[in-house]
Motif scaffolding. Structure first.
Motif, PDB file in Angstrom:
ATOM      1  N   ALA A  22       0.828  -1.204   0.000  1.00  0.00           N
ATOM      2  CA  ALA A  22       0.000   0.000   0.000  1.00  0.00           C
ATOM      3  C   ALA A  22       0.863   1.256   0.000  1.00  0.00           C
ATOM      4  O   ALA A  22       0.550   2.239  -0.688  1.00  0.00           O
ATOM      5  CB  ALA A  22      -0.938  -0.009   1.203  1.00  0.00           C
ATOM      6  N   GLU A  23       1.950   1.227   0.749  1.00  0.00           N
ATOM      7  CA  GLU A  23       2.875   2.368   0.791  1.00  0.00           C
ATOM      8  C   GLU A  23       3.487   2.612  -0.594  1.00  0.00           C
ATOM      9  O   GLU A  23       3.570   3.745  -1.057  1.00  0.00           O
ATOM     10  CB  GLU A  23       3.972   2.112   1.827  1.00  0.00           C
ATOM     11  N   PHE A  24       3.897   1.524  -1.247  1.00  0.00           N
ATOM     12  CA  PHE A  24       4.438   1.657  -2.594  1.00  0.00           C
ATOM     13  C   PHE A  24       3.407   2.287  -3.524  1.00  0.00           C
ATOM     14  O   PHE A  24       3.691   3.239  -4.252  1.00  0.00           O
ATOM     15  CB  PHE A  24       4.876   0.294  -3.143  1.00  0.00           C
ATOM     16  N   MET A  25       2.175   1.752  -3.504  1.00  0.00           N
ATOM     17  CA  MET A  25       1.137   2.262  -4.404  1.00  0.00           C
ATOM     18  C   MET A  25       0.732   3.693  -4.057  1.00  0.00           C
ATOM     19  O   MET A  25       0.437   4.493  -4.952  1.00  0.00           O
ATOM     20  CB  MET A  25      -0.094   1.346  -4.383  1.00  0.00           C
ATOM     21  N   ALA A  26       0.724   4.027  -2.784  1.00  0.00           N
ATOM     22  CA  ALA A  26       0.397   5.404  -2.382  1.00  0.00           C
ATOM     23  C   ALA A  26       1.446   6.369  -2.931  1.00  0.00           C
ATOM     24  O   ALA A  26       1.109   7.414  -3.507  1.00  0.00           O
ATOM     25  CB  ALA A  26       0.310   5.511  -0.868  1.00  0.00           C
ATOM     26  N   ASN A  27       2.717   6.017  -2.775  1.00  0.00           N
ATOM     27  CA  ASN A  27       3.788   6.870  -3.306  1.00  0.00           C
ATOM     28  C   ASN A  27       3.697   6.965  -4.824  1.00  0.00           C
ATOM     29  O   ASN A  27       3.859   8.046  -5.404  1.00  0.00           O
ATOM     30  CB  ASN A  27       5.156   6.346  -2.880  1.00  0.00           C
ATOM     31  N   TRP A  28       3.438   5.828  -5.478  1.00  0.00           N
ATOM     32  CA  TRP A  28       3.313   5.818  -6.929  1.00  0.00           C
ATOM     33  C   TRP A  28       2.169   6.731  -7.362  1.00  0.00           C
ATOM     34  O   TRP A  28       2.312   7.531  -8.291  1.00  0.00           O
ATOM     35  CB  TRP A  28       3.088   4.383  -7.423  1.00  0.00           C
ATOM     36  N   SER A  29       1.037   6.619  -6.684  1.00  0.00           N
ATOM     37  CA  SER A  29      -0.124   7.442  -7.030  1.00  0.00           C
ATOM     38  C   SER A  29       0.168   8.927  -6.836  1.00  0.00           C
ATOM     39  O   SER A  29      -0.183   9.750  -7.697  1.00  0.00           O
ATOM     40  CB  SER A  29      -1.333   7.034  -6.177  1.00  0.00           C
ATOM     41  N   MET A  30       0.796   9.276  -5.728  1.00  0.00           N
ATOM     42  CA  MET A  30       1.134  10.682  -5.476  1.00  0.00           C
ATOM     43  C   MET A  30       2.108  11.199  -6.543  1.00  0.00           C
ATOM     44  O   MET A  30       1.957  12.320  -7.012  1.00  0.00           O
ATOM     45  CB  MET A  30       1.721  10.852  -4.073  1.00  0.00           C
ATOM     46  N   ASP A  31       3.059  10.370  -6.935  1.00  0.00           N
ATOM     47  CA  ASP A  31       4.003  10.761  -7.984  1.00  0.00           C
ATOM     48  C   ASP A  31       3.306  10.969  -9.326  1.00  0.00           C
ATOM     49  O   ASP A  31       3.844  11.638 -10.203  1.00  0.00           O
ATOM     50  CB  ASP A  31       5.101   9.702  -8.152  1.00  0.00           C
ATOM     51  N   HIS A  32       2.122  10.361  -9.484  1.00  0.00           N
ATOM     52  CA  HIS A  32       1.381  10.472 -10.744  1.00  0.00           C
ATOM     53  C   HIS A  32       0.191  11.417 -10.645  1.00  0.00           C
ATOM     54  O   HIS A  32      -0.722  11.371 -11.477  1.00  0.00           O
ATOM     55  CB  HIS A  32       0.956   9.078 -11.223  1.00  0.00           C
ATOM     56  N   GLY A  33       0.193  12.277  -9.626  1.00  0.00           N
ATOM     57  CA  GLY A  33      -0.791  13.352  -9.569  1.00  0.00           C
ATOM     58  C   GLY A  33      -1.909  13.217  -8.561  1.00  0.00           C
ATOM     59  O   GLY A  33      -2.773  14.099  -8.477  1.00  0.00           O
ATOM     60  N   ALA A  34      -1.942  12.142  -7.775  1.00  0.00           N
ATOM     61  CA  ALA A  34      -2.994  12.000  -6.765  1.00  0.00           C
ATOM     62  C   ALA A  34      -2.862  13.102  -5.719  1.00  0.00           C
ATOM     63  O   ALA A  34      -1.758  13.543  -5.395  1.00  0.00           O
ATOM     64  CB  ALA A  34      -2.921  10.627  -6.101  1.00  0.00           C
ATOM     65  N   LEU A  35      -3.990  13.508  -5.175  1.00  0.00           N
ATOM     66  CA  LEU A  35      -4.013  14.524  -4.128  1.00  0.00           C
ATOM     67  C   LEU A  35      -3.986  13.907  -2.735  1.00  0.00           C
ATOM     68  O   LEU A  35      -3.474  14.513  -1.794  1.00  0.00           O
ATOM     69  CB  LEU A  35      -5.282  15.378  -4.248  1.00  0.00           C
ATOM     70  N   GLU A  36      -4.568  12.712  -2.605  1.00  0.00           N
ATOM     71  CA  GLU A  36      -4.668  12.067  -1.302  1.00  0.00           C
ATOM     72  C   GLU A  36      -4.860  10.569  -1.491  1.00  0.00           C
ATOM     73  O   GLU A  36      -5.523  10.140  -2.437  1.00  0.00           O
ATOM     74  CB  GLU A  36      -5.867  12.633  -0.535  1.00  0.00           C
ATOM     75  N   VAL A  37      -4.289   9.800  -0.578  1.00  0.00           N
ATOM     76  CA  VAL A  37      -4.469   8.351  -0.568  1.00  0.00           C
ATOM     77  C   VAL A  37      -4.861   7.950   0.849  1.00  0.00           C
ATOM     78  O   VAL A  37      -4.246   8.407   1.818  1.00  0.00           O
ATOM     79  CB  VAL A  37      -3.177   7.608  -0.983  1.00  0.00           C
ATOM     80  N   MET A  38      -5.864   7.101   0.960  1.00  0.00           N
ATOM     81  CA  MET A  38      -6.299   6.591   2.261  1.00  0.00           C
ATOM     82  C   MET A  38      -6.438   5.079   2.165  1.00  0.00           C
ATOM     83  O   MET A  38      -7.049   4.566   1.223  1.00  0.00           O
ATOM     84  CB  MET A  38      -7.637   7.189   2.655  1.00  0.00           C
ATOM     85  N   GLU A  39      -5.856   4.370   3.115  1.00  0.00           N
ATOM     86  CA  GLU A  39      -6.019   2.923   3.261  1.00  0.00           C
ATOM     87  C   GLU A  39      -6.517   2.699   4.681  1.00  0.00           C
ATOM     88  O   GLU A  39      -5.978   3.282   5.624  1.00  0.00           O
ATOM     89  CB  GLU A  39      -4.687   2.186   3.071  1.00  0.00           C
ATOM     90  N   ALA A  40      -7.533   1.865   4.852  1.00  0.00           N
ATOM     91  CA  ALA A  40      -8.090   1.626   6.179  1.00  0.00           C
ATOM     92  C   ALA A  40      -8.255   0.125   6.418  1.00  0.00           C
ATOM     93  O   ALA A  40      -8.855  -0.576   5.596  1.00  0.00           O
ATOM     94  CB  ALA A  40      -9.433   2.340   6.315  1.00  0.00           C
TER      95      ALA A  40
END
Length: 125
Positions: A22-40
């Motif tokens: 999840a950490e990898f994908m969150a960083n990847w998403s942020m690097d590709h323009g995501a504003l926020e990532v939430m995992e619960a």
């Protein structure tokens, strides 16, 4: 604003591996323009009479429900990131091997917010 939402179940023993992925994908998403990532991770997920999260993802005994979302500025940014993901861009050094969950039971979709309150109110309108 565009929101990509997911629900899945993860074997309880794989929690640490899931957090790494999840950490990898969150960083990847942020690097590709995501504003926020939430995992619960499941804390309290009651069984329903007709349906519930566990039934929705066909979670067997010993798996925990995980839900999350990625907020994108717009669908165009999401589409570009999704295209990059399908090409494997940014995954060259990804060494997690098999995912720590059964991806065939993952539920996902994209949504346009109808209403936001609190820290994401900028998306109203």
């Amino acid at each position: 604003m565009y929101v990509a939402v997911a629900a899945l179940s993860v074997p309880e023993a794989n929690k640490d591996k899931y957090i790494e992925a999840a950490e990898f994908m969150a960083n990847w998403s942020m690097d590709h323009g995501a504003l926020e990532v939430m995992e619960a991770w499941e804390f309290e997920v009651p069984d329903g009479k007709t349906t519930d999260f566990r039934k929705a993802v066909a979670a067997p005994e010993g798996e925990k429900i995980v839900t999350g979302w990625v907020i994108w500025p717009d669908k165009e940014t999401f589409d570009k990131a999704n295209e990059a993901m399908m090409k494997g861009e940014g995954f060259e050094d990804y060494s997690m091997g098999n995912p720590p969950f059964d991806g065939s039971r993952l539920i996902y979709g994209g949504f346009e917010p109808l209403l936001t309150k609190g820290r994401n109110e900028r998306g109203n309108g």
